[in-house]
Motif scaffolding. Structure first.
Motif: not given
Lengths: 325, 303, 536
Positions: A142, A144-145, A148-149, A151-152, A155, A163, A267
């Motif tokens: 997905p 959004f997931w 975020m991953m 970025v994690l 970044s 980010t 995001v």
């Protein structure tokens, strides 16, 4: 042909009209924007004056007709939240989205097409199967997931890339672009990658399927029988034949990404059109939402229309009649 | 070598083997596909049995305690229960929440796909059969739906008929039926030009009979095989809507909502709130897509 | 002369080339101002931005105490006439001197502001019956009714330069266009900066919606010079990326990192943070008047929220300390009244609202609900800090004493229109006092609605208490500070006793920054470059 185009044009106008009515009613149905704009301590008189100024005191059909009248004159109304023309607000966000999608789609094509060729030429080899399994993964994450991953990982953990946000921009012919500054490109990479992954998977699958099919065609068999080198067959014959569907799909994807890269922009806090749409929906900024969806529909209708006409031009078997066989 | 093998599925699919045998053979032929089918079966089983095997009922507020919130995996709660996968911000046992969330996600995926499938097939069939104005009207509505932002549909439904898993299902049906309709129409148009249909028409068979007895069964296959993939799409869409705050109710979290809630805690190191439901969701969607892809390729359908 | 200019130029370029990083400040905002026009919309981010470019007659300090700004002193005649003495020797960033004319011009603009959102400053200036300028540095304001809070409110009205429009003699005569001969500007006209001329510590440089707002130091500023040559504000709406941006060095200061993430920078020497209590109170508003109420179901078919014992029981069922600790991660203070202790008109020692489930059950039994009842708590999920989490936690606590609570969390776009149509039974609310006084909450939420006096506009729960109404109505027109404070305290006690509002906590605001800086947090939640100083 002319009759067909005319017919499609009329239909398209009807679609646009229907979209404008439905979106207008939809935003109207969610709630009263005044409740979000005007603080509760404001006097009834001032509130009423504001409602009148925005035309919200009229019955909804009258509001719609006056919107329609203005729209025909090229005025899509003013944003409730920002107080400036909605169309201008949307178009000001276009460059940011456009450069994001451009980078994402070209990246997807540059990586996806060679991988797809590789997978399509030897569909049963181990690397090919790994590539095809990878495409399933690419489709399955997905947005959004995945964002975020990214970025994690890139970044926060590695600290390689920023980010969120757009970074430094420079003006090129009066348009702000981040493609020309290092800072801007660094900001572009992650959101573009997030958009590119599913499209890359799509490209790989299209090219792979096309290649596998093309390799079984008679012209390829003849060419091989004639002793034409494999590289030449792929480069001259196969690639050329599969590019039409690839370009078509890429074009349609491009359109839909420009209109709805909402999640990625949310995001990554990318100041593009998708972010504007979602913010406007949450603030019940009806003029912006209506103008936005109408512009997006215009884009889709135009793309679909072009695709149909192109197909007719390329493939004599497709007849363009009213029945659209 | 590669050539002959890649041709094989096409040939096999067209041969006169019974459908079931064909499908089963396809699935057995690949270890990844086999793995995906088994995984999918396990997921369905877990979802069905969730109320029996979950240590806690995460939908029942009385059984949660905010004092137990954000505990690490393996922690022991105040009531003596062990939270094998940790707890979320409300003190929900993540394991139970994932089992129940799986249930919600699968339910949403299955029901909304079934609904979208039914509407889409009917619309596509009508468009193909009647052509002309009917076709144009249906297809323009399809254009319309495909250009409509799904979050707006979800918000309007939330505002007008309230929240609930059923409302999310309706929203997803409204978004997805158009894709099925487009596919069904394309398949039915091809079928309709075949001789046996023309013969039936010339023979004077009633139109409903032709549509239901000939057109539908012979063209529905290509739509059905993409259903698995669209179930995955529906689950993803539900997760995305929940992420945007317009999905399922907060007290009955789906996998998507659990992940969305967990995002807030990624930076503070409470990875388990987003990570475990995230893994479950990605595995679920992957297995659906793998099976769906295999099915689609077995029947050589392109979407 | 020429040499000196050369020198300044060289020094300037040196500054830019070598330690430029120390002179520029990058601040990440959680919500972007919607306009540059300071009179457009009375919103926290807009007002915070305006304080950089514009001054007002008064200003509020970090605890919301009123201090002189463009006015050096003011006095009141005991009724509705206020005389403000203006600061001498102040110039606008375009070099024009600041005089009383600019004040009249700015007041007029708020009333001739075609594009403004209702209630944005015109509700203050609309109460002026006259604004006179006996000399170039004195302004006399007459209000319709005595308004003890006028100096507080004037701190929010930005003073523009009258030089941005052609005009004859300026007078406060709105019907005659105040003497302005040009066309009054609308919101969009400010965005390119030509009209954004103020006397504030910074000057407008550029504004790209969604991307950044750039300011530079106003070298003509009348106060002490700011340490930053340039400031940029970057909107980063998501808390995670905002903090990650600080960690990665993209920003020098960020506002509102999630409190739970503060643990990440707590032990990191490269960063500092400050948690400042704000005046924003979070509470539940109960539907105490209607029969039946839409989201309450009791066995006896009545609305149990009408019973004060039930209301008391609900308050007793909630563990505020646990919510502050477990949900708010300590970035909040439990609330036992509607404005923090120490603010004007707040109780100095309010009785603690205890957590006592046993007592709550007893009260419910007494009230005739031994088996509790069913209720749905309505909440936003995108407005207040952790709003839907708070509501779920409260639902847990209510369920534990037998009140079967369900949660309906929705986007604000749905929530606020529905709440104003009174569609809820138990609804979350949040209120920050812009004036810094207790009257703000009490007159808006608890007073019996009276449109003429613009009070009670948010009394959706139908709370009505004639004694309280009398107290609050007297208080808001009492000029004597001691007396007004006393009246507000009495009024506050009445509302607390009524139990129609269940206060939960006061939100705290968090700022995080690089450790070579210091930040002075503000109760009004404004994020301002003026609060940032280099660490010594």
């Amino acid at each position: 042909m002319t009759a067909y185009i005319l017919q499609r044009l009329i239909q398209s106008v009807l679609v646009l009209l229907a979209v404008s009515i439905v979106v207008f009613l939809a935003v109207y149905g969610i709630g009263d924007p005044i409740e979000l704009l005007v603080p509760p301590q404001v006097s009834a008189a001032e509130r009423a004056a504001m409602i009148r100024r925005l035309g919200l005191d009229l019955p909804v059909w009258q509001q719609y007709l006056s919107f329609l009248g203005n729209a025909l004159k090229g005025d899509l109304g003013r944003s409730f939240v920002h107080g400036v023309p909605a169309a201008g607000l949307i178009l000001a966000r276009l460059p940011a989205t456009f450069e994001l999608v451009l980078l994402a789609m070209s990246g997807a094509a540059l990586i996806g097409v060679p991988l797809g060729l590789l997978a399509g030429l030897n569909p049963e080899s181990r690397p090919s199967r790994a590539i095809m399994a990878g495409t399933i993964l690419g489709f399955s994450l997905p947005s959004f997931w995945k964002g975020m991953m990214l970025v994690l990982l890139f970044s926060v953990a590695l600290g390689w890339l920023p980010t969120a946000g757009r970074g430094e921009t420079v003006s090129l012919f009066g348009i702000q672009t981040s493609l020309l500054t290092l800072d801007g490109i660094r900001h572009l990479i992650l959101p573009a990658l997030n958009l590119a992954i599913p499209n890359m998977a799509l490209m790989v699958r299209l090219v792979a399927a096309g290649t596998t099919e093309a390799m079984t065609q008679d012209y390829v068999k003849y060419a091989r029988a004639k002793g034409v080198r494999r590289k030449r067959i792929v480069g001259r014959h196969v690639l050329r034949n599969i590019l039409i569907p690839v370009v078509t799909v890429a074009g349609m994807e491009f359109g839909s990404l420009v209109a709805f890269s909402t999640i990625t922009e949310t995001v990554f806090a990318w100041p593009g059109m998708g972010k504007l749409l979602i913010d406007s929906i949450y603030h019940l900024d009806r003029p912006v939402v209506v103008a936005y969806v109408m512009l997006a529909t215009l884009l889709f209708v135009a793309v679909n229309f072009l695709v149909d006409v192109l197909y007719a031009a390329l493939d004599p078997r497709v007849k363009l009649t009213g029945e659209m066989a | 070598m590669s050539l002959s093998k890649s041709v094989a599925p096409v040939v096999a699919a067209n041969a006169d083997t019974p459908l079931r045998t064909k499908v089963l053979r396809r699935i057995r032929s690949r270890p990844t596909t086999r793995g995906a089918v088994i995984l999918l079966g396990v997921f369905v089983l877990l979802a069905v049995l969730a109320p029996l095997i979950a240590p806690q009922n995460p939908h029942d507020l009385a059984s949660l305690s905010v004092m137990d919130n954000r505990l690490e995996p393996g922690s022991r709660g105040m009531t003596g229960i062990t939270y094998w996968l940790g707890t979320d911000a409300q003190g929900r046992d993540m394991l139970s929440a994932i089992l129940y969330g799986l249930r919600t996600s699968l339910l949403v995926g299955l029901l909304s796909s079934a609904g979208a499938l039914a509407i889409g097939i009917a619309a596509g069939l009508f468009a193909a059969q009647f052509g002309g104005a009917v076709d144009a009207a249906i297809m323009r509505v399809v254009d319309f739906m495909l250009g409509f932002p799904s979050i707006l549909i979800a918000l309007v439904l939330l505002a007008s008929i309230g929240r609930g898993v059923d409302k999310v299902i309706i929203a997803i049906i409204l978004v997805q039926w158009a894709q099925y309709a487009r596919l069904m129409r394309a398949a039915a148009l091809v079928e309709r030009r075949k001789e046996y249909i023309e013969a039936a028409v010339n023979f004077g068979l009633p139109t409903p009979h032709i549509m239901l007895a000939h057109l539908l069964p012979n063209s529905v296959g290509s739509v059905l095989v993409v259903t698995t993939i669209n179930i995955a799409g529906a689950i993803t869409l539900e997760a995305t809507l929940s992420f945007l705050g317009v999905g399922v109710p907060v007290t009955q979290p789906s996998l998507g909502l659990l992940i969305a809630n967990g995002f807030e805690f990624l930076l503070s190191g409470e990875y388990w709130i987003a990570a475990f439901p995230g893994i479950a969701l990605v595995l679920l969607i992957m297995s659906l897509n793998l099976v769906g892809d295999r099915l689609r390729r077995s029947f050589n359908v392109r979407t | 002369m020429r040499n000196r200019i050369m020198f300044a130029f060289v020094a300037g370029t040196c500054l830019l080339s070598a330690p430029a990083w120390a002179q520029s400040l990058r601040i990440a905002l959680s919500s972007e101002p919607t306009a540059i026009d300071p009179h457009y919309h009375d919103l926290t981010p807009n007002n915070a931005l305006a304080t950089h470019i514009f001054d007002s007659l008064t200003r509020q300090d970090e605890k919301q105490a009123v201090l002189p700004s463009l006015a050096t002193s003011w006095e009141n005649d005991g009724k509705n006439r206020w005389t403000f003495k203006l600061r001498q020797g102040v110039t606008f960033s375009n070099g024009k001197p600041f005089t009383a004319e600019d004040v009249v011009f700015s007041f007029c603009r708020t009333l001739k502001n075609e594009t403004a959102i209702a209630g944005s400053f015109a509700d203050i200036t609309g109460n002026f019956t006259a604004v006179e300028t006996p000399d170039s540095h004195t302004v006399v304001i007459t209000t319709q009714a005595p308004d003890p809070l006028l100096p507080n409110f004037l701190s929010s009205i930005a003073i523009l330069s009258a030089s941005i429009l052609p005009h004859d003699k300026l007078t406060f005569d709105v019907a005659k266009n105040c003497g302005v001969t040009g066309t009054w500007p609308v919101v969009g006209d400010f965005n390119d900066g030509k009209l954004a001329i103020g006397t504030g510590p910074y000057k407008f440089k550029s504004y790209t919606k969604g991307t950044s707002i750039e300011l530079e130091r106003n070298e003509k500023y009348w106060g002490p010079a700011e340490p930053w040559a340039s400031v940029s504000f970057v909107p980063v709406p998501n808390a995670g990326p905002r903090l990650a941006g600080l960690l990665a060095g993209d920003y020098d200061v960020i506002e509102n990192p999630a409190a739970r993430d503060v643990a990440r920078i707590k032990d990191d020497k490269r960063f500092g943070y400050v948690i400042t209590p704000s005046t924003r109170v979070i509470y539940f508003q109960l539907d105490v008047d209607r029969e039946p109420s839409p989201f309450v179901k009791a066995d006896n078919g009545k609305n149990p929220l009408k019973d004060p014992r039930v209301r008391k029981a609900m308050s007793l069922a909630i563990d505020r300390d646990a919510i502050v600790k477990r949900i708010m991660d300590g970035a909040a203070e439990p609330a036992y009244q509607f404005l923090p202790t120490g603010m004007f008109g707040a109780l100095s020692n309010p009785p603690k609202l205890d957590f006592n489930p046993a007592e709550a059950k007893k009260l419910l039994t007494e009230a005739g609900y031994p088996n509790g009842f069913q209720v749905t708590l309505s909440s936003t999920n995108d407005r207040y800090i952790n709003d839907s989490q708070i509501t779920q936690a409260v639902a847990q606590y209510l369920t534990q004493v037998g009140i079967r609570a369900d949660v309906d969390a929705m986007a604000r776009a749905i929530y606020f229109p529905r709440r104003s149509k009174k569609e809820f039974s138990v609804a979350i609310g949040g209120w920050g006092s812009t004036s810094g006084e207790a009257s703000s909450f009490l007159k808006q939420w608890a007073a019996t609605p009276d449109e003429a006096k613009t009070i009670g506009g948010s009394n959706y729960g139908g709370y009505a208490n004639p004694e309280f109404d009398k107290l609050i109505r007297t208080a808001i027109t009492t000029l004597d500070d001691a007396k007004r404070s006393e009246l507000l305290q009495q009024a506050g006690v009445k509302v607390l006793e009524g139990g129609a509002f269940i206060p939960l906590h006061f939100e705290s605001t968090v700022w995080a920054y690089k450790s070579n800086l210091t930040y002075l947090g503000r109760a009004d939640q404004f994020t301002m470059a003026m609060q940032v100083k280099p660490a010594k």
